[in-house]
Write a protein that holds these residues in place. Structure first.
Motif, short mmCIF file in Angstrom:
data_model
loop_
_atom_site.label_atom_id
_atom_site.label_comp_id
_atom_site.label_asym_id
_atom_site.label_seq_id
_atom_site.Cartn_x
_atom_site.Cartn_y
_atom_site.Cartn_z
N LEU A 64 -5.15 11.26 -13.77
CA LEU A 64 -3.90 11.96 -13.53
C LEU A 64 -2.72 10.98 -13.46
CD1 LEU A 64 -2.50 14.69 -12.67
CD2 LEU A 64 -3.03 14.02 -10.31
N VAL A 65 -2.88 9.92 -12.67
CA VAL A 65 -1.81 8.93 -12.50
C VAL A 65 -1.61 8.14 -13.79
CG1 VAL A 65 -1.08 6.89 -11.19
CG2 VAL A 65 -2.13 8.83 -10.00
N ARG A 66 -2.70 7.81 -14.47
CA ARG A 66 -2.60 7.10 -15.75
C ARG A 66 -1.73 7.87 -16.74
NH1 ARG A 66 -7.88 6.61 -16.73
NH2 ARG A 66 -8.04 4.49 -15.94
N ASN A 67 -1.79 9.20 -16.65
CA ASN A 67 -1.02 10.05 -17.56
C ASN A 67 0.34 10.46 -17.00
OD1 ASN A 67 -2.95 10.10 -19.67
ND2 ASN A 67 -4.17 11.54 -18.50
N LEU A 72 0.83 -1.21 0.00
CA LEU A 72 0.00 0.00 0.00
C LEU A 72 0.86 1.26 0.00
CD1 LEU A 72 -2.95 -0.99 2.34
CD2 LEU A 72 -3.07 -0.46 -0.11
N LEU A 73 1.99 1.23 0.68
CA LEU A 73 2.86 2.41 0.70
C LEU A 73 3.54 2.64 -0.65
CD1 LEU A 73 4.35 2.16 4.30
CD2 LEU A 73 2.51 3.64 3.46
N ILE A 74 3.86 1.59 -1.36
CA ILE A 74 4.40 1.73 -2.72
C ILE A 74 3.34 2.37 -3.62
CG2 ILE A 74 5.11 0.45 -4.79
CD1 ILE A 74 6.47 -1.57 -2.77
N ILE A 75 2.12 1.89 -3.52
CA ILE A 75 1.02 2.46 -4.31
C ILE A 75 0.81 3.91 -3.92
CG2 ILE A 75 -1.47 2.31 -4.75
CD1 ILE A 75 -1.04 -0.83 -4.35
N GLY A 127 -4.04 -1.82 -11.03
CA GLY A 127 -3.48 -1.02 -9.95
C GLY A 127 -4.20 0.30 -9.78
N LEU A 128 -4.56 0.94 -10.90
CA LEU A 128 -5.30 2.20 -10.83
C LEU A 128 -6.65 2.01 -10.13
CD1 LEU A 128 -4.55 3.55 -14.42
CD2 LEU A 128 -3.78 4.59 -12.27
N ASP A 129 -7.22 0.82 -10.26
CA ASP A 129 -8.49 0.54 -9.59
C ASP A 129 -8.37 0.49 -8.07
OD1 ASP A 129 -9.97 0.48 -11.92
OD2 ASP A 129 -9.91 -1.70 -12.13
N LEU A 130 -7.14 0.52 -7.54
CA LEU A 130 -6.93 0.58 -6.09
C LEU A 130 -6.98 2.01 -5.57
CD1 LEU A 130 -4.07 -2.04 -5.76
CD2 LEU A 130 -6.43 -2.28 -4.98
N ILE A 131 -6.94 3.00 -6.45
CA ILE A 131 -6.92 4.40 -6.02
C ILE A 131 -8.11 4.76 -5.12
CG2 ILE A 131 -7.10 6.79 -6.86
CD1 ILE A 131 -5.02 5.98 -9.02
N PHE A 175 6.36 -8.81 -6.53
CA PHE A 175 5.05 -9.39 -6.27
C PHE A 175 3.94 -8.57 -6.91
CE2 PHE A 175 1.20 -9.77 -3.63
CZ PHE A 175 0.94 -11.12 -3.81
N LEU A 176 3.99 -7.24 -6.74
CA LEU A 176 2.96 -6.37 -7.33
C LEU A 176 2.99 -6.44 -8.85
CD1 LEU A 176 3.24 -3.33 -4.90
CD2 LEU A 176 1.31 -4.93 -5.10
N GLU A 177 4.16 -6.60 -9.42
CA GLU A 177 4.26 -6.77 -10.88
C GLU A 177 3.66 -8.12 -11.29
OE1 GLU A 177 7.52 -6.54 -14.48
OE2 GLU A 177 8.25 -6.70 -12.43
N GLU A 178 4.01 -9.16 -10.54
CA GLU A 178 3.49 -10.50 -10.83
C GLU A 178 1.96 -10.54 -10.74
OE1 GLU A 178 3.40 -14.23 -7.93
OE2 GLU A 178 5.43 -13.80 -8.63
N GLN A 179 1.39 -9.78 -9.83
CA GLN A 179 -0.06 -9.75 -9.64
C GLN A 179 -0.78 -8.82 -10.61
OE1 GLN A 179 -1.69 -11.90 -7.67
NE2 GLN A 179 0.35 -12.76 -7.38
N GLY A 180 -0.03 -8.12 -11.45
CA GLY A 180 -0.64 -7.23 -12.43
C GLY A 180 -1.04 -5.88 -11.88
N ILE A 181 -0.50 -5.50 -10.70
CA ILE A 181 -0.79 -4.20 -10.10
C ILE A 181 0.16 -3.15 -10.67
CG2 ILE A 181 -0.89 -2.90 -7.93
CD1 ILE A 181 -3.01 -5.12 -8.06
#
Length: 150
Positions: free
Chosen positions: A137-140, A28-31, A90-94, A63-69
């Protein structure tokens, strides 16, 4: 390294799935660092004030990369560095991260986010709208508070 696939889940409860994928502190802190400060590289994540250990950071990023986040790609400026960005999953976690911000602003009297009264007020008033704006914003390649980037 921790891996999670359908067979590894403790149960198929929706809450458990979320906890298994993004429920640990460091993920969560990385996100958070991507969304709020625009951090993109291993070195930038390592400088976060919580003091993540290098091996834990490397494990969580993988791990987050492996999970597609997260997705990882070489930096255009320095091919020796990798840039980490949120995928659509990952954006869906925002909205979840923003809900944690609202909860923390309400219950933690020392929360840094209390200094961002306008942002928190807007988030409380229009959580779906603000979440969609932040996702775009993050997507861009942007972030909520670019001045906080180290």
């Amino acid at each position: 390294m921790k891996t999670t696939c359908k067979e590894d889940l403790r149960s198929h409860c929706a809450v458990n799935y979320g906890v298994e994928i993004f429920g640990d502190r460091w993920s969560l802190l990385i996100i958070r660092d991507i969304v709020f400060a625009g951090k993109k590289t291993y070195g930038e994540f390592l400088k976060s004030e919580e003091g993540i250990a290098t091996n834990v950071l490397a494990t969580r990023l993988a791990f987050l990369e492996e999970q597609g986040i997260l997705s990882k790609a070489p930096s255009p400026e320095d091919r020796r560095k990798d840039f980490y960005t949120l995928t659509e999953k990952g954006l869906d976690l925002i909205p979840i991260v923003l809900s944690i911000v609202v909860w923390s602003a309400r219950h933690d009297s020392k929360s840094y986010v209390r200094r961002r009264k306008d942002f928190v007020a807007r988030l409380k008033a229009s959580p779906v709208q603000v979440s969609e704006e932040v996702k775009e914003l993050v997507r861009n390649g942007g972030c909520i508070f670019p001045e906080s980037r180290e």
